[in-house]
Design a protein around this motif. Structure first.
Motif, PDB file in Angstrom:
ATOM      1  N   HIS A  73     -86.566 -54.537  39.835  1.00 29.62           N
ATOM      2  CA  HIS A  73     -86.514 -54.373  38.640  1.00 29.62           C
ATOM      3  C   HIS A  73     -87.105 -53.097  38.239  1.00 29.62           C
ATOM      4  O   HIS A  73     -86.406 -52.241  37.398  1.00 29.62           O
ATOM      5  CB  HIS A  73     -87.035 -55.349  37.594  1.00 29.62           C
ATOM      6  N   LEU A  74     -88.257 -52.707  38.873  1.00 29.49           N
ATOM      7  CA  LEU A  74     -88.619 -51.295  38.520  1.00 29.49           C
ATOM      8  C   LEU A  74     -87.947 -50.112  38.846  1.00 29.49           C
ATOM      9  O   LEU A  74     -87.883 -48.996  38.403  1.00 29.49           O
ATOM     10  CB  LEU A  74     -90.102 -51.341  39.421  1.00 29.49           C
ATOM     11  N   ALA A  75     -87.271 -50.400  40.254  1.00 30.48           N
ATOM     12  CA  ALA A  75     -86.488 -49.334  40.524  1.00 30.48           C
ATOM     13  C   ALA A  75     -85.181 -49.013  39.843  1.00 30.48           C
ATOM     14  O   ALA A  75     -84.570 -48.116  39.720  1.00 30.48           O
ATOM     15  CB  ALA A  75     -85.906 -49.935  41.781  1.00 30.48           C
ATOM     16  N   THR A  76     -84.715 -49.848  38.779  1.00 31.20           N
ATOM     17  CA  THR A  76     -83.546 -49.904  38.155  1.00 31.20           C
ATOM     18  C   THR A  76     -83.708 -49.921  36.483  1.00 31.20           C
ATOM     19  O   THR A  76     -82.612 -49.349  35.823  1.00 31.20           O
ATOM     20  CB  THR A  76     -82.518 -50.969  38.326  1.00 31.20           C
ATOM     21  N   LEU A  77     -85.017 -50.000  35.982  1.00 35.38           N
ATOM     22  CA  LEU A  77     -84.988 -50.319  34.497  1.00 35.38           C
ATOM     23  C   LEU A  77     -85.295 -48.776  34.059  1.00 35.38           C
ATOM     24  O   LEU A  77     -85.311 -48.862  32.651  1.00 35.38           O
ATOM     25  CB  LEU A  77     -85.832 -51.094  34.219  1.00 35.38           C
ATOM     26  N   GLU A  95     -84.598 -67.356  36.886  1.00 38.01           N
ATOM     27  CA  GLU A  95     -84.390 -68.339  38.120  1.00 38.01           C
ATOM     28  C   GLU A  95     -83.951 -67.574  39.414  1.00 38.01           C
ATOM     29  O   GLU A  95     -83.951 -68.063  40.553  1.00 38.01           O
ATOM     30  CB  GLU A  95     -83.319 -69.671  37.957  1.00 38.01           C
ATOM     31  N   ASP A  96     -83.441 -66.292  39.110  1.00 34.24           N
ATOM     32  CA  ASP A  96     -82.993 -65.584  40.395  1.00 34.24           C
ATOM     33  C   ASP A  96     -83.313 -64.186  40.084  1.00 34.24           C
ATOM     34  O   ASP A  96     -82.584 -63.399  39.544  1.00 34.24           O
ATOM     35  CB  ASP A  96     -81.417 -65.678  40.435  1.00 34.24           C
ATOM     36  N   TRP A  97     -84.477 -63.647  40.508  1.00 30.15           N
ATOM     37  CA  TRP A  97     -85.042 -62.275  40.274  1.00 30.15           C
ATOM     38  C   TRP A  97     -83.976 -61.211  40.848  1.00 30.15           C
ATOM     39  O   TRP A  97     -84.024 -60.092  40.452  1.00 30.15           O
ATOM     40  CB  TRP A  97     -86.191 -62.233  40.655  1.00 30.15           C
ATOM     41  N   SER A  98     -83.133 -61.732  41.987  1.00 25.78           N
ATOM     42  CA  SER A  98     -82.436 -60.669  42.348  1.00 25.78           C
ATOM     43  C   SER A  98     -80.878 -60.539  41.849  1.00 25.78           C
ATOM     44  O   SER A  98     -80.197 -59.460  42.146  1.00 25.78           O
ATOM     45  CB  SER A  98     -81.902 -61.523  44.003  1.00 25.78           C
ATOM     46  N   ALA A  99     -80.919 -61.394  40.674  1.00 20.37           N
ATOM     47  CA  ALA A  99     -79.762 -61.113  39.817  1.00 20.37           C
ATOM     48  C   ALA A  99     -79.883 -59.699  38.866  1.00 20.37           C
ATOM     49  O   ALA A  99     -78.942 -59.375  38.108  1.00 20.37           O
ATOM     50  CB  ALA A  99     -79.426 -62.225  38.961  1.00 20.37           C
ATOM     51  N   GLY A 100     -81.002 -59.040  39.049  1.00 20.68           N
ATOM     52  CA  GLY A 100     -81.146 -57.724  38.318  1.00 20.68           C
ATOM     53  C   GLY A 100     -82.115 -57.808  37.307  1.00 20.68           C
ATOM     54  O   GLY A 100     -82.582 -59.094  36.846  1.00 20.68           O
ATOM     55  N   GLY A 101     -82.507 -56.569  36.653  1.00 17.81           N
ATOM     56  CA  GLY A 101     -83.321 -56.652  35.707  1.00 17.81           C
ATOM     57  C   GLY A 101     -82.843 -56.636  34.118  1.00 17.81           C
ATOM     58  O   GLY A 101     -81.684 -56.575  33.840  1.00 17.81           O
ATOM     59  N   ARG A 102     -83.732 -56.763  33.160  1.00 19.94           N
ATOM     60  CA  ARG A 102     -83.310 -56.595  31.655  1.00 19.94           C
ATOM     61  C   ARG A 102     -84.260 -55.641  31.075  1.00 19.94           C
ATOM     62  O   ARG A 102     -85.446 -55.632  31.441  1.00 19.94           O
ATOM     63  CB  ARG A 102     -83.205 -57.852  30.952  1.00 19.94           C
ATOM     64  N   SER A 103     -84.040 -54.902  30.091  1.00 25.44           N
ATOM     65  CA  SER A 103     -84.868 -53.982  29.595  1.00 25.44           C
ATOM     66  C   SER A 103     -85.740 -54.732  28.569  1.00 25.44           C
ATOM     67  O   SER A 103     -85.294 -55.881  27.850  1.00 25.44           O
ATOM     68  CB  SER A 103     -84.072 -53.054  28.572  1.00 25.44           C
ATOM     69  N   VAL A 104     -87.081 -54.090  28.403  1.00 19.33           N
ATOM     70  CA  VAL A 104     -88.107 -55.059  27.720  1.00 19.33           C
ATOM     71  C   VAL A 104     -88.765 -53.853  27.122  1.00 19.33           C
ATOM     72  O   VAL A 104     -89.673 -53.016  27.625  1.00 19.33           O
ATOM     73  CB  VAL A 104     -89.229 -55.769  28.693  1.00 19.33           C
ATOM     74  N   PRO A 105     -88.641 -53.722  25.511  1.00 13.28           N
ATOM     75  CA  PRO A 105     -89.382 -52.876  24.966  1.00 13.28           C
ATOM     76  C   PRO A 105     -90.738 -53.005  24.892  1.00 13.28           C
ATOM     77  O   PRO A 105     -91.326 -54.177  25.218  1.00 13.28           O
ATOM     78  CB  PRO A 105     -88.523 -52.993  23.667  1.00 13.28           C
TER      79      PRO A 105
END
Length: 229
Positions: free
Chosen positions: A134-138, A202-212
């Motif tokens: 998630h860090l890599a893509t957000l 439930e599946d962290w490999s499914a990608g990240g979401r932005s968090v303000p």
């Protein structure tokens, strides 16, 4: 241009290094097994990256990231880190690290232990509550509507200012939790640890979401220590 030294070159270390290189900085990677074991990583990272010993990474870095298992805290070199900003990504996992009584009874935090070990350095807690993928893509440019924030904690205001500037260059806003003693708010098993950045908890490999920043601050405020129930 900032030179980042890395004591530890695992998932978080490698990811932060990639972000730093993309921002135009240089990195010096190290691990406990010696620079020759980092040849593949350095080759993958490309220009601006080199491998060294832990001592060399500590000496070369304008800012140094400590990203190793907490059990190895005493192996962090002290002398070359004097006067430097040290970013601590470590988390406490008793099943891996063994028992730290002060962490078990919550009388201190892992970052405060590192600060005690490095009395003349300025330790800032960061990167410990986000999955490396998630860090890599957000990361996003400053002002982007979907920009995410990362939490920091530290006792030195100037050091936190340095880390805030560097995080901005890596693509992230910053939420300042206060002194190192507040760093527990993003540790494992708290409301601000990990899950909020996952598109699918439930599946962290499914990608990240932005968090303000506002959401990060809210989650940190919701965190509770074990003795609080």
């Amino acid at each position: 241009m900032t030179t980042w030294g890395f004591i530890g070159s695992g998932h978080i270390g490698g990811t932060v290094a990639r972000l730093a290189l993309a921002a135009g900085h240089q990195v010096v990677m190290s691990n406990s097994r010696g620079p020759e074991t980092l040849a593949d990583l350095v080759s993958e990272l490309g220009p601006g990256a080199r491998a060294g010993t832990t001592q060399e990474a500590a000496e070369s870095g304008d800012v140094v990231v400590v990203t190793i298992p907490l059990r190895a805290l005493q192996d962090v070199p002290v002398e070359p880190l004097r006067g430097k900003v040290v970013i601590d990504t470590m988390n406490y996992y008793p099943q891996r690290d063994g028992s730290f009584p002060g962490l078990d009874d919550e009388s201190t935090t892992s970052s405060e232990l590192l600060q005690q070990h490095l009395p003349e350095s300025s330790v800032v807690k960061a990167f410990n509550n986000i999955y490396f993928e998630h860090l890599a893509t957000l990361g996003r440019p400053s002002g982007a509507p979907d920009r995410s924030a990362l939490a920091i904690a530290g006792d030195d205001r100037a050091a936190k200012g340095t880390v805030t500037r560097l995080l901005d260059e890596l693509g992230y806003d910053t939420v300042d939790l206060g002194p190192l003693s507040e760093g527990w708010r993003t540790q494992p098993d708290t409301a601000a640890y990990g899950l909020m950045y996952a598109a699918d908890p439930e599946d962290w490999s499914a990608g990240g979401r932005s968090v303000p920043a506002s959401d990060v601050a809210d989650r940190a405020a919701q965190s509770r220590r074990r003795h609080q129930g």
